[in-house]
Scaffold this motif. Structure first.
Motif, PDB file in Angstrom:
ATOM      1  N   UNK A  16       0.752  -1.021  -0.060  1.00 20.34           N
ATOM      2  CA  UNK A  16      -0.120  -0.034  -0.007  1.00 20.34           C
ATOM      3  C   UNK A  16       0.835   1.317  -0.035  1.00 20.34           C
ATOM      4  N   UNK A  17       1.816   1.312   0.694  1.00 25.81           N
ATOM      5  CA  UNK A  17       2.918   2.591   0.822  1.00 25.81           C
ATOM      6  C   UNK A  17       3.885   2.588  -0.186  1.00 25.81           C
ATOM      7  N   UNK A  18       3.984   1.706  -1.104  1.00 22.57           N
ATOM      8  CA  UNK A  18       4.909   1.472  -2.302  1.00 22.57           C
ATOM      9  C   UNK A  18       4.557   2.683  -3.449  1.00 22.57           C
ATOM     10  N   UNK A  19       3.159   3.005  -3.650  1.00 22.77           N
ATOM     11  CA  UNK A  19       2.821   3.937  -4.723  1.00 22.77           C
ATOM     12  C   UNK A  19       2.949   3.353  -5.917  1.00 22.77           C
ATOM     13  N   UNK A  20       3.261   1.827  -6.124  1.00 19.53           N
ATOM     14  CA  UNK A  20       3.343   1.337  -7.234  1.00 19.53           C
ATOM     15  C   UNK A  20       1.962   1.239  -8.038  1.00 19.53           C
ATOM     16  N   UNK A  21       2.164   1.216  -9.445  1.00 24.41           N
ATOM     17  CA  UNK A  21       0.776   1.456 -10.249  1.00 24.41           C
ATOM     18  C   UNK A  21       0.009   0.344 -10.175  1.00 24.41           C
ATOM     19  N   UNK A  22      -1.220   0.520 -10.236  1.00 24.97           N
ATOM     20  CA  UNK A  22      -2.138  -0.499 -10.436  1.00 24.97           C
ATOM     21  C   UNK A  22      -2.426  -1.258  -9.048  1.00 24.97           C
ATOM     22  N   UNK A  23      -1.877  -0.730  -7.837  1.00 24.00           N
ATOM     23  CA  UNK A  23      -2.070  -1.552  -6.748  1.00 24.00           C
ATOM     24  C   UNK A  23      -2.601  -0.439  -5.616  1.00 24.00           C
ATOM     25  N   UNK A  24      -3.567  -1.157  -4.823  1.00 24.74           N
ATOM     26  CA  UNK A  24      -4.322  -0.328  -3.839  1.00 24.74           C
ATOM     27  C   UNK A  24      -3.443   0.787  -2.873  1.00 24.74           C
ATOM     28  N   UNK A  25      -4.064   1.757  -2.515  1.00 21.72           N
ATOM     29  CA  UNK A  25      -3.260   2.642  -1.511  1.00 21.72           C
ATOM     30  C   UNK A  25      -3.392   2.432  -0.093  1.00 21.72           C
ATOM     31  N   UNK A  59       4.926 -12.201  -2.750  1.00 22.76           N
ATOM     32  CA  UNK A  59       5.892 -11.801  -3.870  1.00 22.76           C
ATOM     33  C   UNK A  59       5.538 -11.047  -4.966  1.00 22.76           C
ATOM     34  N   UNK A  60       6.595  -9.978  -5.341  1.00 22.47           N
ATOM     35  CA  UNK A  60       6.292  -8.834  -6.405  1.00 22.47           C
ATOM     36  C   UNK A  60       5.909  -9.683  -7.379  1.00 22.47           C
ATOM     37  N   UNK A  61       6.081 -11.064  -7.854  1.00 19.47           N
ATOM     38  CA  UNK A  61       5.374 -11.771  -8.995  1.00 19.47           C
ATOM     39  C   UNK A  61       3.934 -11.682  -9.061  1.00 19.47           C
ATOM     40  N   UNK A  62       3.258 -11.595  -8.146  1.00 22.36           N
ATOM     41  CA  UNK A  62       1.933 -11.511  -8.014  1.00 22.36           C
ATOM     42  C   UNK A  62       1.296 -10.104  -8.397  1.00 22.36           C
ATOM     43  N   UNK A  63       2.018  -8.816  -8.380  1.00 16.49           N
ATOM     44  CA  UNK A  63       1.606  -7.805  -8.729  1.00 16.49           C
ATOM     45  C   UNK A  63       1.033  -7.478 -10.045  1.00 16.49           C
ATOM     46  N   UNK A  64       0.364  -6.723 -10.327  1.00  9.01           N
ATOM     47  CA  UNK A  64      -0.078  -6.474 -11.895  1.00  9.01           C
ATOM     48  C   UNK A  64       1.175  -6.186 -12.706  1.00  9.01           C
ATOM     49  N   UNK A  65       1.089  -6.197 -13.878  1.00 12.60           N
ATOM     50  CA  UNK A  65       2.251  -5.893 -15.052  1.00 12.60           C
ATOM     51  C   UNK A  65       2.800  -4.591 -14.670  1.00 12.60           C
ATOM     52  N   UNK A  66       1.887  -3.431 -14.419  1.00 10.77           N
ATOM     53  CA  UNK A  66       2.577  -2.359 -14.465  1.00 10.77           C
ATOM     54  C   UNK A  66       3.395  -1.999 -13.118  1.00 10.77           C
ATOM     55  N   UNK A  67       2.895  -2.752 -12.129  1.00 10.04           N
ATOM     56  CA  UNK A  67       3.753  -2.659 -10.943  1.00 10.04           C
ATOM     57  C   UNK A  67       5.046  -3.301 -11.154  1.00 10.04           C
ATOM     58  N   UNK A  68       5.082  -4.551 -11.763  1.00  9.71           N
ATOM     59  CA  UNK A  68       6.183  -5.419 -11.991  1.00  9.71           C
ATOM     60  C   UNK A  68       7.204  -4.554 -12.845  1.00  9.71           C
ATOM     61  N   UNK A  69       6.601  -4.075 -13.808  1.00 14.33           N
ATOM     62  CA  UNK A  69       7.656  -3.173 -14.852  1.00 14.33           C
ATOM     63  C   UNK A  69       8.144  -2.145 -13.895  1.00 14.33           C
ATOM     64  N   UNK A  70       7.309  -1.309 -13.104  1.00 13.56           N
ATOM     65  CA  UNK A  70       7.908  -0.238 -12.210  1.00 13.56           C
ATOM     66  C   UNK A  70       9.056  -0.617 -11.361  1.00 13.56           C
ATOM     67  N   UNK A  71       8.796  -1.829 -10.762  1.00 15.72           N
ATOM     68  CA  UNK A  71       9.904  -2.417  -9.980  1.00 15.72           C
ATOM     69  C   UNK A  71      11.356  -2.726 -10.607  1.00 15.72           C
ATOM     70  N   UNK A  72      11.039  -3.360 -11.829  1.00 12.87           N
ATOM     71  CA  UNK A  72      12.219  -3.803 -12.900  1.00 12.87           C
ATOM     72  C   UNK A  72      13.120  -2.348 -12.986  1.00 12.87           C
ATOM     73  N   UNK A  73      12.249  -1.525 -13.805  1.00 16.66           N
ATOM     74  CA  UNK A  73      12.850  -0.255 -14.178  1.00 16.66           C
ATOM     75  C   UNK A  73      13.741   0.430 -13.002  1.00 16.66           C
ATOM     76  N   UNK A  74      13.135   0.202 -11.631  1.00  8.59           N
ATOM     77  CA  UNK A  74      13.780   0.735 -10.464  1.00  8.59           C
ATOM     78  C   UNK A  74      15.265   0.039 -10.232  1.00  8.59           C
ATOM     79  N   UNK A  75      14.947  -1.147 -10.460  1.00  7.99           N
ATOM     80  CA  UNK A  75      16.240  -2.275 -10.199  1.00  7.99           C
ATOM     81  C   UNK A  75      17.343  -2.120 -11.321  1.00  7.99           C
ATOM     82  N   UNK A  76      16.790  -1.605 -12.700  1.00 10.74           N
ATOM     83  CA  UNK A  76      17.851  -1.240 -13.752  1.00 10.74           C
ATOM     84  C   UNK A  76      18.369   0.093 -13.233  1.00 10.74           C
ATOM     85  N   UNK A  77      17.806   0.956 -12.690  1.00 19.94           N
ATOM     86  CA  UNK A  77      18.227   2.211 -12.474  1.00 19.94           C
ATOM     87  C   UNK A  77      19.209   2.125 -11.124  1.00 19.94           C
TER      88      UNK A  77
END
Length: 87
Positions: A16-25, A59-77
């Protein structure tokens, strides 16, 4: 090189605190989503939390695709910041 997020397991409050897309707040919203989508049925990606209070971690692998992509972009950065350009 395989990039994965720094954090594999997340509590509903962390999600909830992550602010990741397509996840409840809110934690309640996360729990409702987990229930609707049967996250606990994915036994490799949901587990009982150890320690005081118990609860569940997901696991982050259950998150919606948009949230997973945001986490991967963060890992790349983070990898680029630590190691320079990725090859």
């Amino acid at each position: 090189m395989t990039l994965t997020p720094a954090q594999e397991w997340w509590t509903p409050a962390q999600i909830a605190e992550s602010g990741l897309p397509d996840l409840p707040a809110t934690p309640r919203g996360v729990l409702a989503k987990a229930e609707r989508e049967n996250w606990r049925g994915a036994t490799k990606f949901a587990r009982r939390r150890d320690g005081k209070g118990g609860g569940w971690e997901y696991s982050w692998k259950l998150f919606p695709n948009a949230a997973q992509r945001a986490l991967i972009r963060q890992a790349v950065a983070e990898a680029v910041q630590l190691h320079g350009q990725l090859r």
